[in-house]
Design an enzyme around this catalytic site. Sequence first.
Site, PDB file in Angstrom:
ATOM      1  N   SER A   1      47.587 -65.751 -42.425  1.00  0.00           N
ATOM      2  CA  SER A   1      49.023 -65.522 -42.419  1.00  0.00           C
ATOM      3  C   SER A   1      49.760 -66.809 -42.024  1.00  0.00           C
ATOM      4  O   SER A   1      49.659 -67.811 -42.730  1.00  0.00           O
ATOM      5  CB  SER A   1      49.363 -64.354 -41.494  1.00  0.00           C
ATOM      6  OG  SER A   1      50.666 -63.890 -41.697  1.00  0.00           O
TER       7      SER A   1
ATOM      8  N   HIS B   1      47.561 -56.889 -46.210  1.00  0.00           N
ATOM      9  CA  HIS B   1      47.631 -58.174 -45.506  1.00  0.00           C
ATOM     10  C   HIS B   1      46.376 -58.423 -44.669  1.00  0.00           C
ATOM     11  O   HIS B   1      45.871 -59.541 -44.619  1.00  0.00           O
ATOM     12  CB  HIS B   1      48.886 -58.190 -44.624  1.00  0.00           C
ATOM     13  CG  HIS B   1      49.204 -59.525 -44.046  1.00  0.00           C
ATOM     14  ND1 HIS B   1      49.486 -60.627 -44.825  1.00  0.00           N
ATOM     15  CD2 HIS B   1      49.304 -59.954 -42.754  1.00  0.00           C
ATOM     16  CE1 HIS B   1      49.739 -61.666 -44.051  1.00  0.00           C
ATOM     17  NE2 HIS B   1      49.635 -61.287 -42.792  1.00  0.00           N
TER      18      HIS B   1
ATOM     19  N   ASP C   1      49.128 -57.079 -50.810  1.00  0.00           N
ATOM     20  CA  ASP C   1      49.742 -57.526 -49.558  1.00  0.00           C
ATOM     21  C   ASP C   1      51.191 -57.036 -49.505  1.00  0.00           C
ATOM     22  O   ASP C   1      52.010 -57.384 -50.348  1.00  0.00           O
ATOM     23  CB  ASP C   1      49.698 -59.052 -49.481  1.00  0.00           C
ATOM     24  CG  ASP C   1      50.031 -59.584 -48.096  1.00  0.00           C
ATOM     25  OD1 ASP C   1      50.687 -58.859 -47.314  1.00  0.00           O
ATOM     26  OD2 ASP C   1      49.664 -60.733 -47.798  1.00  0.00           O
TER      27      ASP C   1
END
Length: 810
Positions: free
Chosen positions: A674, A781, A747
């Site tokens: 991330s 994610h 995601d």
Amino acid sequence: MTAQAAPASPATGYSQPPKNVLDVMNAPSPAQPLANPARDHLLLVTMQDYPSIARVATPFLKLAGVRIEPKNHSRHDTRSGYGITPCVRSLDLVTVADGSLRHLALPPQACPGVPQWSADGQRFAFENIAEDSVELWVGEVKTGALRRIPGVRLNPMFDNALQWMPDQKRLLVKRVPETLGKAPAQPAVPPGPRIQQSDGKSGQSSTYETRDTLTGPYDEQLFDYYGQSQLALVDVASGKVANIGKPALYTDLDTAPDGQHLLVSKLRRPYSYLVTYERFPHDVEVWQLSAKAPVIHAIASLPLAERVPVHGEPLGPRDFAWRQNEAATLVWAEALDGGDWQVKVPARDKVMMLRAPFKSAPLEILRTEQRFAGFSWGERPETALLTEFDQNRHWTRGFLVNVDDAKQPQRLLWDLSTDEKYANPGHPVARRLANGAIVLRQQGEEIFLAGAGASPAGDRPFLDSLNLKTLQKQRLFRSDATRYEQFIGFVGAGSEHLLTWSQSPVEPPNAFLRTLGARSEAAAGEAVFSSERKAVTHQADPTPEVRAIQKRLVKYKRADGVDLSFTLYTPPGYKEGTRVPTILYAYPLDYADAGAAGQVSGSQATFTRLRNYRLLLLAGYAIIDNAAFPVIGDPKRAYDNYMEQLVGDAKAAVDEAVRLGVTDPDRVGVTGHSHGALMTANLIAHSSLFRAGVATSGSYNKTLTPFGFQSERRSVWEAPEVYQKVSPFFYADKIKTPLLIVHGEDDANPGTTPLQGVKLFEAIRGNGGTTRLVMLPHEPHWYASLESNEQLIYEMISWFDKYVKNAAAR
């Protein structure tokens, strides 16, 4: 220049890492404790680590920030939207007094949620995702029996699908309406164009409010259909179900301590295609429960909130909650600054209170200089802890207040940076009353505070008492420096007995019953009571082979003098003084001042578990883990010198690992997830410290999140050079160090859409760089399935083996 396909199983198409890695991945994680309010029993809850790709691939609908599986009306994603709804793998019921354990038989093919205890600690309830519905189940402490409540199909779309009523005999649930009928059919021909319009007024929406938004009229129909719930009361003993009110799109539900009033929030049109359901128009009501139909008191009717300042609050009443030490008193906050942290005002919020029967005007009880963050209510009416926070300074304050006496001055309890770790006072310890209300645990004039206990040597959790008259503290318990032991709760009415959850690098976590004894002399910060402990649970080590891995806390300085730290892991069989290939993992954090940035967090005394990148230890790599990567500066201009600090953080960490004789400076890789993936790509582009990188689920072009990211609050039009400088996409021609890019194809995080990974790969490839793109089907994610996680570790080991471990000399 085309990337070569990796060897894969003919049966699945997925690749696997070596067997020694697979064995550790497949071992179950230790259970976590869930103590009942009385602390005389606890559940050991073992979660499923990796569901199958078949479950992750279950079809779902994306509806205004939630993902719903139409086949059974279940919630596909976690509340944050970053993962898959987890399943409980096993439940064990433990009696604290003697440590006896009963294994509870979960339903076949079950996907239970985490149980909710009744206030009396005699029962617990949980959701179970079945093939065609979300079921309601109840467990009994006395018998250890689990049973399904027939005829109840829960609707968890907006969470709060079940909660105990204050009488602890009934459950308030959201049901799928029995008269719902079939879902709307998708029109064969579009009903018309999708149209959006702006009225010329300025106003920003945070990127993180735009996850899986509605896309047109058909989505609105689906949202109405799957969002509808029928409220009902379920008698746990008999299974009798009594509906309350009519079906609607109910979001938040909260029963008053008196059990006769219910706080209800429900959505209404018009919906938005720009933001998620939390910003949709909604009505807030108090229902007075009766035998026939509820009497409804309208509290607020709130409009669509598409233009809320980034990090701000919507206009009008918000944060509704019941006062926990009164029968039926409602409290809420309202912004006085337009919800905008940038506006300078004497007070940001006012706090309102309204008592039953809700017919008079609400009373303003106080104003907060900074943003209202809530109350912790005392057992006695004159006691409440008020918390406020300052977004501009990263600051928080806590006050002791009497909301019924405006003349009584507030007393300051703490006043410190939210980034401050060492002086953090901890959180107030609560207890649950017989009616389920949650209040501060008070003993005479004392309350209790439990915290992580950050220190220069790592976290050492603690329990303090705080005298509300003298404001003097006493340390009742502090974890030993050789282990990590957390306070779970008090056992019994007094403060002599408590439950803890204890672990060490070589001992799996287990519950202990501690008895606090006589006072003793103690050094500053140490416990003032001696303590004896008795084991309550006896979990075994699921991965003994991991105990050969060593870890240590390493402290060092950045070139500009900022204190930093990381945890250094060495692989099994490592011999001191041997230089080995090393992988650095970090996640940059933003700080308003350098002092807080340099504080140590985490503990080296926790039980060592290997997940994700840490599995590389089994492939012979050392790990520079959770290296401190502070970005320090005024929060209003946090990213003006981001790149310089990023490279400085990395160089300091690598140099220290090399100085220790562990890391081979010519064989260092970097990875991050991330915001850490953005870090990874930038370090590959702007430094020569690393031989290769692996970036997972990152955001690489910040102009695609134009109204801010992380702590950066300026828009791209206000600071275009900052957005470009932090975006490795614009430096793809400089990325010559090999970079593996991994991304989940589903995601839901708006800042890290799958397009971010695709476009960075295309940019590096087009400029002649060495790169590989792995798109994981159906993954959110945080990658969920066993197959995808096996593929990820296979890719990381293969990539780092080729470009780091076996790299040719520079």
